[in-house]
Design an enzyme around this catalytic site. Structure first.
Site, PDB file in Angstrom:
ATOM      1  N   GLU A 170      -2.235   3.896  -1.567  1.00 36.15           N
ATOM      2  CA  GLU A 170      -2.475   5.335  -1.581  1.00 36.15           C
ATOM      3  C   GLU A 170      -1.413   6.136  -0.837  1.00 36.15           C
ATOM      4  O   GLU A 170      -1.708   6.781   0.183  1.00 36.15           O
ATOM      5  CB  GLU A 170      -3.869   5.641  -1.020  1.00 36.15           C
ATOM      6  CG  GLU A 170      -4.985   4.951  -1.780  1.00 36.15           C
ATOM      7  CD  GLU A 170      -6.387   5.421  -1.365  1.00 36.15           C
ATOM      8  OE1 GLU A 170      -6.496   6.206  -0.412  1.00 36.15           O
ATOM      9  OE2 GLU A 170      -7.365   5.006  -2.012  1.00 36.15           O
ATOM     10  N   GLU A 378      -9.688  -0.512  -5.556  1.00 36.85           N
ATOM     11  CA  GLU A 378     -10.702  -0.115  -4.572  1.00 36.85           C
ATOM     12  C   GLU A 378     -11.767   0.690  -5.297  1.00 36.85           C
ATOM     13  O   GLU A 378     -11.447   1.574  -6.096  1.00 36.85           O
ATOM     14  CB  GLU A 378     -10.140   0.795  -3.470  1.00 36.85           C
ATOM     15  CG  GLU A 378      -9.453   0.118  -2.339  1.00 36.85           C
ATOM     16  CD  GLU A 378      -9.054   1.104  -1.236  1.00 36.85           C
ATOM     17  OE1 GLU A 378      -9.729   2.141  -1.060  1.00 36.85           O
ATOM     18  OE2 GLU A 378      -8.060   0.824  -0.559  1.00 36.85           O
TER      19      GLU A 378
END
Ligand code: FCB
Length: 473
Positions: A170, A378
């Site tokens: 991220e 995720e």
């Protein structure tokens, strides 16, 4: 995909796993030669995290590694994704490596392999060595070279046993929460710096892909992006323009350079004139950033709806809810306001629950960018878990969340998307960044005073799902 009546099945070889990140679970921040990271500094800063929580102890995973390996074995998911803490490996982010730090990850990898669990390594999950931040952090181009050097060290040490690598987790969060809104370490509030950090993170990713390939012949290399559908509150042009800007910042700013070798023109225009900013882009950089990857990791939690700031009243009239204290959160300085749909349930994070949004983003990646292998790297949720009178945590809402999102993955498969696996965030409750320990995402409850692990109902449910390679219809 349906094999036996009464159940829906995933393709053979679909990779089931769970995921953690070093700073969120390890603790032991000052042992065996580890240096400080930006998250150590930030979390110790008054007011930076809920209750002043820090990762000093976290889940004590550094010392409880064997117990956690047994927990993973009991879960039975064939893969586990963890991140390496750069400041354990190179305490000041450059120069000599710290053998004791590397030894920890060697033992972790060996322990996984002994239990027939596939190790998946994230090289960077937000814990930049503080010494590098002092020298400019991700705003400085030098950090890119430091990251390549660090990647070379880790790949050289673990490359004989680890095939699957995620360069960055991220990068949007590192750049825009770290240097833009300041909600994350290093706590800087400067959108120009966030733009520069975006570029340097992406460049570091591209260079790391090349380093990994050069070091590990059979490496499978990808990046983990937090992607989310963004919708306009109404059809009004101003809401649609706000939506396009937010989508540009959250999604296109990362997907475009990685897959097309260009930053979106509207975003370059939006951030034009900032110092620093995207003027840090040098000739040849985008070629490096678009180095082909073997897979994309999609971290998915929730979709987002926005309106133009001047149209709050219209959005309210259309039935949206706008929290009193608007968190800058995902919006930064994009001239947009996040609105919530009153009828949609939310997790404890306040994140709307809409599994179909996962299918939507997966299909979009395939349709607009590339039909490469995708993983949900995720997915998970925080809820108000508690230990019931029977001594168990009955987290039915988490099971429903995961079940719904797995069906969304099946829908993506049905739409022809090349889905290869799914990783639950997380195997353990852990340090949820600015929220400290107040938000629990684990399949396993962690009792923070004692560190005791207690598998929740979702743990047994996931074990069964993995074993069946499918869900009840
Ligand atoms: C993601 C992060 C991860 C965790 C989950 C809930 O954005 O990558 O570390 O905090 O959110």
């Amino acid at each position: 995909m349906s094999a036996q009546p009464g159940s829906v099945r995933f393709p053979n070889g679909f990779l089931w796993g769970t995921k953690t990140a070093a700073y969120q679970v390890e603790g032991s921040v000052d042992v065996d030669g580890r240096g400080p990271s930006i998250w150590d500094t930030f979390s110790h800063h008054a007011g930076a995290t809920r209750n002043g929580d820090t990762g000093d102890v976290a889940c004590d995973h550094y010392r409880r590694m064997d117990e956690d390996l047994d927990l993973l074995a009991a879960l039975g998911a064939p893969a586990y994704c963890f991140s390496v803490a750069w400041p354990r490996v190179q305490p000041s982010g450059s120069g000599a490596l710290n053998q004791q730090g590397l030894d920890f990850y060697r033992r972790l990898v060996d322990g996984l392999l002994r239990r027939s669990i596939v190790p998946v390594v994230t090289l960077y999950h937000w814990d930049l060595p503080q010494a590098l931040e002092d020298a400019g952090g991700w705003v400085s181009r030098d950090t890119v070279g430091r990251f390549s050097e660090y990647t070379r060290i880790v790949a050289g040490t673990l490359g004989d046993s680890v095939r699957m690598w995620i360069t960055l987790n991220e990068p949007w969060c590192s750049a825009w929460l770290g240097y833009g809104t300041g909600e994350h370490a290093p706590g800087v509030r400067d959108h120009g710096k966030a733009a520069a950090a975006t570029h340097h993170l992406l460049l570091a990713h591209g260079e790391a892909v090349n380093v990994l390939r050069a070091t590990i012949p059979n490496a499978s290399v990808g990046i983990g992006l937090n992607l989310q559908p963004v919708r306009p509150a109404t059809d009004h042009d101003d809401d649609r323009a706000a939506c396009h800007r937010v989508d540009g910042n959250l999604n296109r700013l990362f997907l475009d350079p990685i897959f097309t070798g260009r930053y979106p023109a509207d975003m370059l225009e939006h951030y034009a004139g900032l110092q620093p900013g995207f003027d840090v882009v040098a000739e040849g950089d985008l070629e490096v950033i678009r180095t082909p990857i073997d897979f994309l990791g999609v971290n998915f939690y929730f979709p987002i709806t926005v309106c133009a700031p001047a149209r709050r009243a219209e959005a309210r009239a259309a039935g949206y809810w706008i929290p009193e204290t608007e968190r800058r959160g995902r919006i930064g300085d994009l001239d947009a306001v996040q609105v919530l749909r009153a009828e949609v349930s939310r997790t404890q994070m306040g994140w709307e629950i809409e599994p179909a949004a996962l299918t939507e983003i997966l299909v979009r990646v395939r349709d607009q960018y590339a039909s490469l292998p995708l993983y949900v790297s995720e997915n998970g949720a925080a809820f108000d878990d508690y230990i019931g009178p029977d001594g168990e945590v009955h987290d039915a809402d988490r099971i429903a969340y995961l079940d719904g999102h797995l069906r969304a993955v099946l829908d993506a498969l049905d739409a022809g998307v090349d889905m290869r696996g799914y990783f639950v965030w997380s195997i353990l409750d852990n340090f949820e960044w600015g929220h400290g320990y107040s938000k629990r995402f684990g399949l396993t409850w962690v009792d923070y005073p004692t560190g005791r692990r207690l598998p929740k109902s979702s743990f047994a449910w996931y074990r069964q799902t993995v074993r069946a390679n499918g869900l009840e219809r």
